[in-house]
Motif scaffolding. Structure first.
Motif, PDB file in Angstrom:
ATOM      1  N   ASN A  81       0.828  -1.215   0.000  1.00 49.22           N
ATOM      2  CA  ASN A  81       0.000   0.000   0.000  1.00 49.22           C
ATOM      3  C   ASN A  81       0.855   1.254   0.000  1.00 49.22           C
ATOM      4  O   ASN A  81       0.527   2.241  -0.655  1.00 49.22           O
ATOM      5  CB  ASN A  81      -0.941   0.012   1.210  1.00 49.22           C
ATOM      6  CG  ASN A  81      -2.023  -1.045   1.088  1.00 49.22           C
ATOM      7  OD1 ASN A  81      -2.348  -1.480  -0.017  1.00 49.22           O
ATOM      8  ND2 ASN A  81      -2.571  -1.471   2.213  1.00 49.22           N
ATOM      9  N   LEU A  86      -1.143   4.124  -1.959  1.00 52.57           N
ATOM     10  CA  LEU A  86      -2.536   4.005  -1.536  1.00 52.57           C
ATOM     11  C   LEU A  86      -2.680   4.422  -0.081  1.00 52.57           C
ATOM     12  O   LEU A  86      -3.771   4.638   0.416  1.00 52.57           O
ATOM     13  CB  LEU A  86      -3.020   2.559  -1.709  1.00 52.57           C
ATOM     14  CG  LEU A  86      -3.137   2.084  -3.151  1.00 52.57           C
ATOM     15  CD1 LEU A  86      -3.306   0.568  -3.201  1.00 52.57           C
ATOM     16  CD2 LEU A  86      -4.308   2.763  -3.845  1.00 52.57           C
ATOM     17  N   ASP A  87      -1.556   4.502   0.611  1.00 47.87           N
ATOM     18  CA  ASP A  87      -1.584   4.831   2.032  1.00 47.87           C
ATOM     19  C   ASP A  87      -0.445   5.820   2.298  1.00 47.87           C
ATOM     20  O   ASP A  87       0.549   5.831   1.582  1.00 47.87           O
ATOM     21  CB  ASP A  87      -1.383   3.547   2.849  1.00 47.87           C
ATOM     22  CG  ASP A  87      -2.119   3.634   4.174  1.00 47.87           C
ATOM     23  OD1 ASP A  87      -2.547   4.750   4.521  1.00 47.87           O
ATOM     24  OD2 ASP A  87      -2.272   2.593   4.835  1.00 47.87           O
ATOM     25  N   GLU A 106      -3.957  13.925  -1.077  1.00 53.19           N
ATOM     26  CA  GLU A 106      -4.780  12.911  -1.735  1.00 53.19           C
ATOM     27  C   GLU A 106      -4.852  13.092  -3.251  1.00 53.19           C
ATOM     28  O   GLU A 106      -4.736  12.127  -4.011  1.00 53.19           O
ATOM     29  CB  GLU A 106      -6.193  12.997  -1.150  1.00 53.19           C
ATOM     30  CG  GLU A 106      -6.880  11.671  -1.026  1.00 53.19           C
ATOM     31  CD  GLU A 106      -8.299  11.845  -0.494  1.00 53.19           C
ATOM     32  OE1 GLU A 106      -9.108  10.938  -0.746  1.00 53.19           O
ATOM     33  OE2 GLU A 106      -8.594  12.877   0.137  1.00 53.19           O
ATOM     34  N   VAL A 107      -5.028  14.353  -3.668  1.00 54.67           N
ATOM     35  CA  VAL A 107      -5.211  14.618  -5.096  1.00 54.67           C
ATOM     36  C   VAL A 107      -3.916  14.347  -5.854  1.00 54.67           C
ATOM     37  O   VAL A 107      -3.905  13.718  -6.919  1.00 54.67           O
ATOM     38  CB  VAL A 107      -5.676  16.078  -5.314  1.00 54.67           C
ATOM     39  CG1 VAL A 107      -5.781  16.385  -6.788  1.00 54.67           C
ATOM     40  CG2 VAL A 107      -7.000  16.307  -4.619  1.00 54.67           C
ATOM     41  N   ALA A 110      -3.302  10.640  -6.136  1.00 58.07           N
ATOM     42  CA  ALA A 110      -4.134  10.039  -7.187  1.00 58.07           C
ATOM     43  C   ALA A 110      -3.455  10.231  -8.539  1.00 58.07           C
ATOM     44  O   ALA A 110      -3.402   9.324  -9.372  1.00 58.07           O
ATOM     45  CB  ALA A 110      -5.523  10.681  -7.188  1.00 58.07           C
ATOM     46  N   HIS A 111      -2.912  11.422  -8.715  1.00 57.17           N
ATOM     47  CA  HIS A 111      -2.231  11.743  -9.967  1.00 57.17           C
ATOM     48  C   HIS A 111      -0.998  10.844 -10.151  1.00 57.17           C
ATOM     49  O   HIS A 111      -0.752  10.309 -11.234  1.00 57.17           O
ATOM     50  CB  HIS A 111      -1.820  13.211  -9.947  1.00 57.17           C
ATOM     51  CG  HIS A 111      -1.278  13.696 -11.242  1.00 57.17           C
ATOM     52  ND1 HIS A 111      -2.046  13.748 -12.385  1.00 57.17           N
ATOM     53  CD2 HIS A 111      -0.044  14.126 -11.580  1.00 57.17           C
ATOM     54  CE1 HIS A 111      -1.299  14.197 -13.371  1.00 57.17           C
ATOM     55  NE2 HIS A 111      -0.085  14.426 -12.929  1.00 57.17           N
ATOM     56  N   ARG A 113      -0.442   7.871  -8.775  1.00 57.37           N
ATOM     57  CA  ARG A 113      -0.887   6.496  -9.036  1.00 57.37           C
ATOM     58  C   ARG A 113      -1.258   6.344 -10.505  1.00 57.37           C
ATOM     59  O   ARG A 113      -0.949   5.354 -11.151  1.00 57.37           O
ATOM     60  CB  ARG A 113      -2.106   6.141  -8.167  1.00 57.37           C
ATOM     61  CG  ARG A 113      -1.803   5.941  -6.712  1.00 57.37           C
ATOM     62  CD  ARG A 113      -2.962   5.248  -6.010  1.00 57.37           C
ATOM     63  NE  ARG A 113      -4.189   6.028  -6.015  1.00 57.37           N
ATOM     64  CZ  ARG A 113      -4.540   6.867  -5.036  1.00 57.37           C
ATOM     65  NH1 ARG A 113      -3.757   7.025  -3.984  1.00 57.37           N
ATOM     66  NH2 ARG A 113      -5.662   7.542  -5.107  1.00 57.37           N
ATOM     67  N   ASN A 114      -1.937   7.362 -11.009  1.00 53.52           N
ATOM     68  CA  ASN A 114      -2.416   7.315 -12.387  1.00 53.52           C
ATOM     69  C   ASN A 114      -1.271   7.265 -13.389  1.00 53.52           C
ATOM     70  O   ASN A 114      -1.308   6.516 -14.359  1.00 53.52           O
ATOM     71  CB  ASN A 114      -3.315   8.532 -12.636  1.00 53.52           C
ATOM     72  CG  ASN A 114      -3.948   8.506 -14.010  1.00 53.52           C
ATOM     73  OD1 ASN A 114      -3.676   9.357 -14.836  1.00 53.52           O
ATOM     74  ND2 ASN A 114      -4.792   7.505 -14.246  1.00 53.52           N
ATOM     75  N   PHE A 119      -1.368  -1.149 -11.417  1.00 55.81           N
ATOM     76  CA  PHE A 119      -1.708  -2.136 -10.391  1.00 55.81           C
ATOM     77  C   PHE A 119      -2.246  -3.424 -11.014  1.00 55.81           C
ATOM     78  O   PHE A 119      -3.037  -3.387 -11.966  1.00 55.81           O
ATOM     79  CB  PHE A 119      -2.802  -1.595  -9.474  1.00 55.81           C
ATOM     80  CG  PHE A 119      -2.341  -0.526  -8.527  1.00 55.81           C
ATOM     81  CD1 PHE A 119      -1.769  -0.868  -7.309  1.00 55.81           C
ATOM     82  CD2 PHE A 119      -2.498   0.815  -8.848  1.00 55.81           C
ATOM     83  CE1 PHE A 119      -1.359   0.117  -6.429  1.00 55.81           C
ATOM     84  CE2 PHE A 119      -2.093   1.795  -7.973  1.00 55.81           C
ATOM     85  CZ  PHE A 119      -1.513   1.448  -6.758  1.00 55.81           C
ATOM     86  N   PHE A 121      -4.192  -6.715  -9.239  1.00 53.82           N
ATOM     87  CA  PHE A 121      -4.671  -7.177  -7.937  1.00 53.82           C
ATOM     88  C   PHE A 121      -4.974  -8.674  -7.958  1.00 53.82           C
ATOM     89  O   PHE A 121      -5.255  -9.250  -9.011  1.00 53.82           O
ATOM     90  CB  PHE A 121      -5.950  -6.433  -7.539  1.00 53.82           C
ATOM     91  CG  PHE A 121      -5.779  -4.963  -7.447  1.00 53.82           C
ATOM     92  CD1 PHE A 121      -5.220  -4.388  -6.319  1.00 53.82           C
ATOM     93  CD2 PHE A 121      -6.179  -4.131  -8.483  1.00 53.82           C
ATOM     94  CE1 PHE A 121      -5.065  -3.018  -6.236  1.00 53.82           C
ATOM     95  CE2 PHE A 121      -6.024  -2.761  -8.404  1.00 53.82           C
ATOM     96  CZ  PHE A 121      -5.471  -2.202  -7.272  1.00 53.82           C
TER      97      PHE A 121
END
Lengths: 261, 409
Positions: A81, A86-87, A106-107, A110-111, A113-114, A119, A121
């Motif tokens: 994570n 994610l964390d 957070e924003v 997200a960027h 990660r994108n 990922f 899973f």
């Protein structure tokens, strides 16, 4: 907050956030894909503090295929994570492809990660109502890529994992192995710096497992950086490098016999 | 994430949960249709009553017997027959009341009328020769009662078109005879059809000279009393002057000094119209209130379904976040979904309402007027409901942490 704000995007666009490149590497090496420095993650369970991971320092370079292995409860999921943005960290530093992720909100996460992470899973996490290519295009939707290009790149990614003839199938019409390959295609479509697979073979039978691992081998040969989290030794052995996690602490590196160094 | 994508995602979600989305829309749909129909019903009945009141005649004043006070007990409106033929005669005087153009006293009783072997119970109305002018009625055949008929207590009658049909099976009845209470009346004319007003069928009545009805047909001790006096002002501009003259004359004729103690009431079309309008407006407000309540319930339904949708799709939200959806994109996705539900419910509700406004008047006797304002307004309200009741579920979805969301089963 006005109604307009509810509908409108975030006022601060991630693109406007200044990149945070590392200072020039003193030894003159390449910038690592992952650089964890003394990272700790602490959860609060009631009144008790649980140290899920602590004192973790880890460096993974571009093009490496690393398996993170550990029994359940060892903290490898927490590590995944953290690596997957994610964390957030409790302490320490984390630089992903040179960007300091530890200070992001957070924003911005997200960027990151994108753009940076693909990922895969254990439960595939495909949206059942969407066809294969619509599932694969999702990261590009959030990246703001146009529809024509999204479809082209999604079909390309599906072809790369051997599902070029299944682009309009819904997940329910595909086998488990095929679903996982759709998920891999989705992870690849944005051309991320890091492919992060969390127990990718956990829900597959032995044939499909072998298939998936061959796919990872192939991607590794193409120069992808892959981090694979697993509790199965046989799966971990396919990697170039194995990182063992136990009780929230990373054990010294070991390399499978015969693996290229 | 672009708007088009948000919209497509919202539509995808709605289409893939057809039944649930349909049921959610139903709540709003019914509310919107109810608003359009009730507002339309209110407008329709106002127009209808307005048309009826103007069909009474033009520049009309209606004098009705007022309440009578006997032994300290004040009776209700119309409880006494305090108006007389003499009042009518005085009001008809061009000297005392120059602004009153025509006067038609009316003495109405429900009686059995026979013609040959058939009989029919209807309103037998004694009146003057001015009745047709005052009530704006025309004749289909023959002539109306004349002043001479009234003066001579002539045994003549004018029939409503339905009365003629009931008694003779035809409206071609001039010259034939009807019998009321043993008095033979010669039919001299037949009225052209005029429909019904709120209280009576205008085409089912027998008109005869007032003295004929009072003295020869009804008789009794109260020969002089009349039930209503219709007055027509000489022109539209003289209506209020006519009202003043009538009021003053009746005050002196009835020996009343205080107009508050008057035992009659003079109503104009305007006053009737405003009474009816205010009644139907109250009714419309009430019904619209009920419809608005059903919209509120529909809105709560939207919120309920959206909350269910958020918790059911926790994993999807987690996945989208992991793939790079910022909280704002998730919030927008669910907000757009709720808005589409509201809009679709509103549009379908408007269609149902407009359809109902076409069909219902055939079953009910009232008109339903679809007002574009009500249609546009209620669609806007439906969209607003979607937005307002979508905010909370959407915000909850946006706040979900991606790891928790991915892990949920």
């Amino acid at each position: 907050m006005s109604l307009f704000d509810l509908f409108s995007g975030d006022r601060r666009t991630p693109d406007a956030a200044p990149a945070r490149p590392l200072p020039a590497d003193p030894v003159g090496e390449r910038i690592p894909v992952i650089e964890l420095v003394d990272v700790a993650k602490t959860y609060r369970m009631g009144t008790q503090e649980v140290h899920a991971v602590r004192n973790v320092s880890l460096r993974i370079d571009a093009g490496e295929f690393v398996a993170i292995i550990g029994p359940s409860g060892s903290g490898k999921s927490t590590l995944m994570n953290v690596i997957g943005c994610l964390d957030v960290l409790s302490s320490g530093e984390y630089r992903l492809a040179g960007e300091d992720v530890g200070v992001m909100d957070e924003v911005e996460l997200a960027h990151v990660r994108n753009r940076r992470i693909g990922f895969v899973f254990q439960q595939f996490h495909l949206l059942p109502s969407l066809s294969a290519w619509r599932n694969v295009e999702l990261p590009l939707v959030y990246a703001g890529v146009g529809r024509e290009q999204r479809r082209r790149r999604a079909v390309e990614a599906l072809t790369r994992v051997g599902l070029g003839d299944r682009i309009d199938h819904k997940p329910g019409e595909l086998s488990g192995g095929q679903q996982q390959r759709v998920a891999v295609a989705r992870a690849l479509v944005g051309d991320p710096a890091l492919l992060l697979a969390d127990e990718p073979t956990g829900n597959l039978d032995s044939t499909a497992t072998e298939d998936a691992l061959l796919l990872f081998d192939e991607l590794h040969r193409q120069g992808r950086t892959i981090v694979l989290i697993t509790h199965e030794t046989e799966v971990a052995e396919r990697a170039q490098r194995v990182v063992r996690v136990r009780d929230g602490v990373v054990q010294p590196d070991e390399r499978p016999v015969g693996a290229p160094v | 994430m672009r708007w088009v994508e948000t919209l497509r995602t919202g539509l995808d979600a709605i289409v893939s949960h057809r039944l649930r989305s349909g049921l959610t829309m139903l709540g709003i749909l019914i509310g919107i249709a109810a608003v359009i129909l009730t507002v339309g019903l209110g407008l329709g009945s106002q127009q209808q009553v307005g048309a009826q009141i103007s069909s009474l005649g033009s520049n009309l004043l209606i004098v009705s017997p007022g309440s009578s006070t006997s032994g300290g007990v004040r009776g209700g409106f119309g409880s006494a027959s305090t108006l007389t033929a003499a009042d009518a005669a005085a009001l008809a005087s061009p000297v005392a009341a120059p602004d009153i153009g025509a006067v038609a006293p009316v003495k109405s009783s429900s009686l059995s009328v026979t013609a040959g072997s058939s009989n029919w119970t209807t309103a037998v109305v004694g009146t003057s020769a001015d009745w047709a002018t005052v009530r704006s009625r025309t004749l289909a055949a023959g002539r109306f009662l004349s002043a001479a008929d009234v003066a001579d207590q002539a045994a003549v009658a004018v029939l409503g078109s339905e009365t003629a049909t009931e008694l003779f099976g035809t409206t071609d009845v001039v010259g034939r005879t009807v019998t009321v209470n043993g008095v033979d009346l010669e039919v001299v004319g037949v009225l052209a059809p005029a429909g019904s007003d709120s209280s009576s069928n205008l085409d089912d009545q027998v008109l005869a000279p007032l003295p004929t009805v009072a003295n020869r047909i009804v008789g009794g001790t109260n020969k002089e009393s009349v039930s209503t006096i219709y007055l027509q002002a000489a022109s539209a501009g003289q209506l209020s002057a006519a009202y003043q003259e009538a009021q003053a004359l009746l005050l002196s004729l009835h020996h009343v000094t205080d107009s508050g103690a008057a035992d009659w009431t003079i109503a104009s079309q305007q006053s009737l119209l405003s009474t009816v309008t205010s009644v139907s407006r109250t009714l419309t407000v009430l019904l619209t209130g009920i419809a608005a309540l059903s919209l509120l319930v529909g809105g709560i339904g939207v919120m309920n379904i959206m909350l269910v949708s958020v918790s059911e799709r926790t994993r999807e939200i987690g996945l989208r976040k992991a793939l790079g959806a910022p909280p704002s994109a998730i919030r927008r996705q669910f907000l757009v979904e709720a808005t589409i539900l509201g809009l679709a419910g509103g549009l379908l509700g408007a269609a149902l309402g407009i359809g109902g406004a076409r069909v219902l008047p055939r079953l009910l006797s009232t008109d339903i007027v679809v007002s574009p304002l009500a249609v546009g307004g209620s669609i806007a309200i439906a969209v607003l409901i979607g937005v307002v009741f979508g905010v909370y579920p959407a915000t909850r979805a946006a706040r979900l942490a991606p790891i928790d969301a991915l892990r949920s089963e």
